[in-house]
Scaffold this active site. Sequence first.
Site, PDB file in Angstrom:
ATOM      1  N   ASN A   9       0.864  -1.188   0.000  1.00 59.38           N
ATOM      2  CA  ASN A   9       0.000   0.000   0.000  1.00 59.38           C
ATOM      3  C   ASN A   9       0.896   1.231   0.000  1.00 59.38           C
ATOM      4  OD1 ASN A   9      -1.822   2.035   0.461  1.00 59.38           O
ATOM      5  ND2 ASN A   9      -2.366   1.398   2.537  1.00 59.38           N
ATOM      6  N   TRP A  10       0.982   1.855  -1.157  1.00 58.76           N
ATOM      7  CA  TRP A  10       1.883   3.009  -1.279  1.00 58.76           C
ATOM      8  C   TRP A  10       1.310   4.271  -0.634  1.00 58.76           C
ATOM      9  CZ3 TRP A  10       3.946   2.775  -7.065  1.00 58.76           C
ATOM     10  CH2 TRP A  10       4.856   1.704  -7.167  1.00 58.76           C
ATOM     11  N   LYS A  11       0.054   4.250  -0.262  1.00 53.22           N
ATOM     12  CA  LYS A  11      -0.600   5.437   0.320  1.00 53.22           C
ATOM     13  C   LYS A  11      -0.383   6.638  -0.605  1.00 53.22           C
ATOM     14  CE  LYS A  11      -0.087   3.252   4.770  1.00 53.22           C
ATOM     15  NZ  LYS A  11       0.048   3.358   6.203  1.00 53.22           N
ATOM     16  N   HIS A 100      -9.362   1.350   5.274  1.00 53.74           N
ATOM     17  CA  HIS A 100      -8.065   1.525   5.927  1.00 53.74           C
ATOM     18  C   HIS A 100      -8.252   2.466   7.121  1.00 53.74           C
ATOM     19  CE1 HIS A 100      -3.938   2.623   6.667  1.00 53.74           C
ATOM     20  NE2 HIS A 100      -3.593   1.555   5.978  1.00 53.74           N
ATOM     21  N   GLU A 102      -6.627   4.862   8.115  1.00 57.71           N
ATOM     22  CA  GLU A 102      -6.433   6.292   7.809  1.00 57.71           C
ATOM     23  C   GLU A 102      -7.703   6.888   7.216  1.00 57.71           C
ATOM     24  OE1 GLU A 102      -2.891   5.621   5.511  1.00 57.71           O
ATOM     25  OE2 GLU A 102      -1.872   5.009   7.350  1.00 57.71           O
ATOM     26  N   GLU A 172      -5.032  -4.710  10.719  1.00 60.24           N
ATOM     27  CA  GLU A 172      -3.978  -3.717  10.911  1.00 60.24           C
ATOM     28  C   GLU A 172      -4.230  -2.961  12.214  1.00 60.24           C
ATOM     29  OE1 GLU A 172      -2.091  -2.449   6.918  1.00 60.24           O
ATOM     30  OE2 GLU A 172      -3.909  -1.283   7.149  1.00 60.24           O
ATOM     31  N   GLY A 178       2.878   2.421  10.849  1.00 58.89           N
ATOM     32  CA  GLY A 178       3.841   3.503  10.687  1.00 58.89           C
ATOM     33  C   GLY A 178       4.592   3.864  11.956  1.00 58.89           C
ATOM     34  N   SER A 218       3.747  -1.929  10.438  1.00 54.57           N
ATOM     35  CA  SER A 218       5.203  -2.020  10.664  1.00 54.57           C
ATOM     36  C   SER A 218       5.753  -3.406  10.326  1.00 54.57           C
ATOM     37  CB  SER A 218       5.560  -1.617  12.098  1.00 54.57           C
ATOM     38  OG  SER A 218       5.220  -0.258  12.310  1.00 54.57           O
ATOM     39  N   GLY A 239       3.044  -1.085   4.248  1.00 54.11           N
ATOM     40  CA  GLY A 239       3.072   0.341   3.936  1.00 54.11           C
ATOM     41  C   GLY A 239       4.482   0.778   3.595  1.00 54.11           C
ATOM     42  N   GLY A 240       5.143   1.422   4.550  1.00 61.25           N
ATOM     43  CA  GLY A 240       6.459   2.029   4.328  1.00 61.25           C
ATOM     44  C   GLY A 240       7.465   1.113   3.657  1.00 61.25           C
TER      45      GLY A 240
HETATM   46  P1  13P Z   1       3.257   0.496   7.658  1.00 58.83           P
HETATM   47  O1  13P Z   1       3.752  -0.805   7.062  1.00 58.83           O
HETATM   48  O2  13P Z   1       3.995   1.688   7.138  1.00 58.83           O
HETATM   49  O3  13P Z   1       3.173   0.429   9.135  1.00 58.83           O
HETATM   50  O4  13P Z   1       1.749   0.693   7.122  1.00 58.83           O
HETATM   51  C1  13P Z   1       0.876  -0.372   7.211  1.00 58.83           C
HETATM   52  C2  13P Z   1      -0.343  -0.013   6.465  1.00 58.83           C
HETATM   53  O5  13P Z   1      -1.077   0.878   6.859  1.00 58.83           O
HETATM   54  C3  13P Z   1      -0.623  -0.730   5.220  1.00 58.83           C
HETATM   55  O6  13P Z   1      -1.908  -0.483   4.765  1.00 58.83           O
END
Ligand code: 13P
Length: 255
Positions: A9-11, A100, A102, A172, A178, A218, A239-240
């Site tokens: 997930n590149w956000k 998600h 967010e 999640e 993050g 994470s 994510g990251g």
């Molecule tokens: P991180 O891997 O950066 O913690 O993000 C997880 C995430 O929200 C994937 O959708």
Amino acid sequence: MRKKLVAGNWKMNLLDEEVINYIVNFNSRKNEIESDAEIIILPASIYLDTMISMPDWDIKIGAQNCSQFNNGAYTGEISAAMLRDFDYDSENLHYCLVGHSERRAYFKESNEVLAQKVNRLIENQLKPIFCCGEELEHRKKEKHFDLVKSQISEGLFHLKEEEIKQVVIAYEPVWAIGTGETATSNQAQEMHAFIRTILAEQFNQDVADSISILYGGSCNSTNAKELFEQPDIDGGLIGGASLEVESFIQIINAF
Ligand code: 13P
């Protein structure tokens, strides 16, 4: 056998040139991939076209969001039908995230709205990756199971058996996203097993056994192996660590 999946997930990250460089780099290193997991990348919607148009790109693609409405006066929104229409021929765009944390937190998306988004995606032959997960305060008060159960029951339990089988669930925990503080493999496994139990209670054991449940929060090249070894963890939503080809391939190969 459940499908193993690793989704990046590149956000709201990477611009066009970075997207192209990533894909060229990823393609040149495909021979390093030793896993049979399905790989999915979820870029910002504006770059779906860039990704779909890249030569030799056979990785599955997903969107990060869609509207709960079919069409109409909803400025700025993208419908599930538009996503489907966009890639009707190449068949690379299969997935879309729903719920998600967010989007729940910053855009106030309720379980009711998320249930509508799930419906729109299924109507348009796209697979929802339905996200759930508790905040730290729920876990501290030992309310995390109740919270996740309400997210899943209000978002997914209206579906018919053949529809729920199209869904991927991503657990999640918000406190792990993050933050560098991942859930332990025990904490994650415990919640994944719980999710499978409530799916079996609502639908049946066959449904519960067939749905892939991903862990996100994470997840990185150091902790992925232990997480993916758990019996009810069928992959990761990254994510990251998916923004760098190197670490994303290492996570894929953790399977
Ligand atoms: P991180 O891997 O950066 O913690 O993000 C997880 C995430 O929200 C994937 O959708």
